[in-house]
Design a protein around this motif. Structure first.
Motif, PDB file in Angstrom:
ATOM      1  N   GLU A 241      -4.269   6.597  -9.768  1.00 53.10           N
ATOM      2  CA  GLU A 241      -5.083   7.588  -9.049  1.00 53.10           C
ATOM      3  C   GLU A 241      -5.712   7.026  -7.784  1.00 53.10           C
ATOM      4  OE1 GLU A 241      -6.458  11.185  -8.069  1.00 53.10           O
ATOM      5  OE2 GLU A 241      -5.156  10.807  -9.780  1.00 53.10           O
ATOM      6  N   ALA A 242      -6.265   5.834  -7.844  1.00 49.59           N
ATOM      7  CA  ALA A 242      -6.960   5.267  -6.684  1.00 49.59           C
ATOM      8  C   ALA A 242      -6.002   4.868  -5.566  1.00 49.59           C
ATOM      9  CB  ALA A 242      -7.778   4.052  -7.112  1.00 49.59           C
ATOM     10  N   GLY A 243      -4.729   4.790  -5.854  1.00 50.02           N
ATOM     11  CA  GLY A 243      -3.762   4.361  -4.851  1.00 50.02           C
ATOM     12  C   GLY A 243      -3.649   5.280  -3.665  1.00 50.02           C
TER      13      GLY A 243
ATOM     14  N   MET B 174       1.440   1.801  -3.542  1.00 56.71           N
ATOM     15  CA  MET B 174       0.241   2.370  -4.166  1.00 56.71           C
ATOM     16  C   MET B 174       0.170   3.881  -3.928  1.00 56.71           C
ATOM     17  SD  MET B 174      -2.631  -0.532  -3.285  1.00 56.71           S
ATOM     18  CE  MET B 174      -3.992   0.532  -3.688  1.00 56.71           C
ATOM     19  N   ILE B 175       0.490   4.308  -2.722  1.00 56.87           N
ATOM     20  CA  ILE B 175       0.477   5.737  -2.401  1.00 56.87           C
ATOM     21  C   ILE B 175       1.534   6.463  -3.232  1.00 56.87           C
ATOM     22  CG2 ILE B 175       0.916   7.438  -0.572  1.00 56.87           C
ATOM     23  CD1 ILE B 175      -0.184   5.241   1.397  1.00 56.87           C
TER      24      ILE B 175
ATOM     25  N   SER C 286      -5.971   5.026   3.536  1.00 59.44           N
ATOM     26  CA  SER C 286      -6.999   4.455   4.412  1.00 59.44           C
ATOM     27  C   SER C 286      -6.555   3.096   4.950  1.00 59.44           C
ATOM     28  CB  SER C 286      -8.319   4.299   3.661  1.00 59.44           C
ATOM     29  OG  SER C 286      -8.810   5.545   3.271  1.00 59.44           O
ATOM     30  N   PHE C 287      -6.060   2.248   4.072  1.00 58.54           N
ATOM     31  CA  PHE C 287      -5.603   0.930   4.504  1.00 58.54           C
ATOM     32  C   PHE C 287      -4.445   1.069   5.486  1.00 58.54           C
ATOM     33  CE2 PHE C 287      -2.912  -2.783   4.295  1.00 58.54           C
ATOM     34  CZ  PHE C 287      -3.826  -3.806   4.490  1.00 58.54           C
TER      35      PHE C 287
ATOM     36  N   SER D  50      -6.055   7.497  -1.873  1.00 59.07           N
ATOM     37  CA  SER D  50      -7.034   7.392  -0.792  1.00 59.07           C
ATOM     38  C   SER D  50      -7.165   5.955  -0.286  1.00 59.07           C
ATOM     39  CB  SER D  50      -8.397   7.917  -1.237  1.00 59.07           C
ATOM     40  OG  SER D  50      -8.858   7.214  -2.365  1.00 59.07           O
ATOM     41  N   CYS D  51      -7.115   5.009  -1.182  1.00 57.33           N
ATOM     42  CA  CYS D  51      -7.196   3.598  -0.781  1.00 57.33           C
ATOM     43  C   CYS D  51      -5.967   3.208   0.045  1.00 57.33           C
ATOM     44  CB  CYS D  51      -7.316   2.718  -2.018  1.00 57.33           C
ATOM     45  SG  CYS D  51      -7.369   0.956  -1.670  1.00 57.33           S
ATOM     46  N   GLY D  52      -4.807   3.601  -0.424  1.00 59.08           N
ATOM     47  CA  GLY D  52      -3.567   3.254   0.267  1.00 59.08           C
ATOM     48  C   GLY D  52      -3.469   3.883   1.640  1.00 59.08           C
TER      49      GLY D  52
ATOM     50  N   PHE E 280       0.811  -1.211   0.000  1.00 61.15           N
ATOM     51  CA  PHE E 280       0.000   0.000   0.000  1.00 61.15           C
ATOM     52  C   PHE E 280       0.848   1.268   0.000  1.00 61.15           C
ATOM     53  CE2 PHE E 280      -3.217  -3.080   0.696  1.00 61.15           C
ATOM     54  CZ  PHE E 280      -4.336  -2.540   0.070  1.00 61.15           C
TER      55      PHE E 280
ATOM     56  N   HIS F 142       0.370   6.854  -6.710  1.00 62.59           N
ATOM     57  CA  HIS F 142      -0.622   7.932  -6.784  1.00 62.59           C
ATOM     58  C   HIS F 142       0.085   9.288  -6.898  1.00 62.59           C
ATOM     59  CE1 HIS F 142      -4.012  10.525  -5.781  1.00 62.59           C
ATOM     60  NE2 HIS F 142      -3.236  11.069  -4.863  1.00 62.59           N
TER      61      HIS F 142
END
Length: 156
Positions: free
Chosen positions: A25-27, A15-16, A33-34, A29-31, A12, A19
């Motif tokens: 792009e989704a990495g 992923m950030i 948050s996780f 907020s998803c990253g 993650f 981003h």
């Protein structure tokens, strides 16, 4: 049990990073948050019983957290100050500096403040806030319950 979780943190974090360089792009907020949820789980597992013991020191707990976050934050903030000086010179606005130094910039609901300085450090300010609340939530000092994260999660 923690090694597989730590490998997820790496995934993650990548992923950030992706981003921030614009390839996923989704990495973001998803990253984030996780990452925050996983950090809370690891803290509850690793410190849950320690927080409730008589030998627990809030000052020592927070000191350890600050030693992990603050030195690199300070280096990055200094770099942001240098870059702003190079870009704006004497015309630079410095109202954002004190909240950034104290890692409370994300507590001020203005994008010009919480994304100021080293813009990604808003996450560190949030993490510090969660660290500050953690002992009270787990020990029940705020709610009167002995272990409150699941109850707290239901309320949010």
């Amino acid at each position: 049990m923690f090694l597989p979780l730590q490998s997820f943190r790496f995934v993650f974090a990548v992923m950030i990073f992706c981003h921030h360089i614009g390839i996923f792009e989704a990495g973001g907020s998803c990253g984030v948050s996780f990452f925050l949820v996983l950090s809370g789980f690891v803290m509850a597992k690793g410190y849950g019983e320690k927080v409730c013991s008589s030998g627990f020191s809030y000052g020592r707990f927070m000191g350890k957290r600050l030693l992990r976050l603050y030195p690199l934050h300070l280096v990055c903030l200094c770099a942001a100050v240098v870059m702003q000086l190079a870009d704006e010179g004497c015309e630079a606005q410095w109202g954002w500096l004190l909240p950034n130094l104290c890692l409370v910039q994300s507590w001020i609901p203005l994008p010009s403040v919480y994304f100021s300085g080293n813009a990604v450090s808003w996450c560190l300010a949030d993490l510090l806030f969660f660290y500050a609340l953690f002992p009270w939530l787990v020990s029940g000092k705020m709610t009167g319950h002995s272990f409150t994260p699941p109850l707290f999660a239901k309320c949010c």
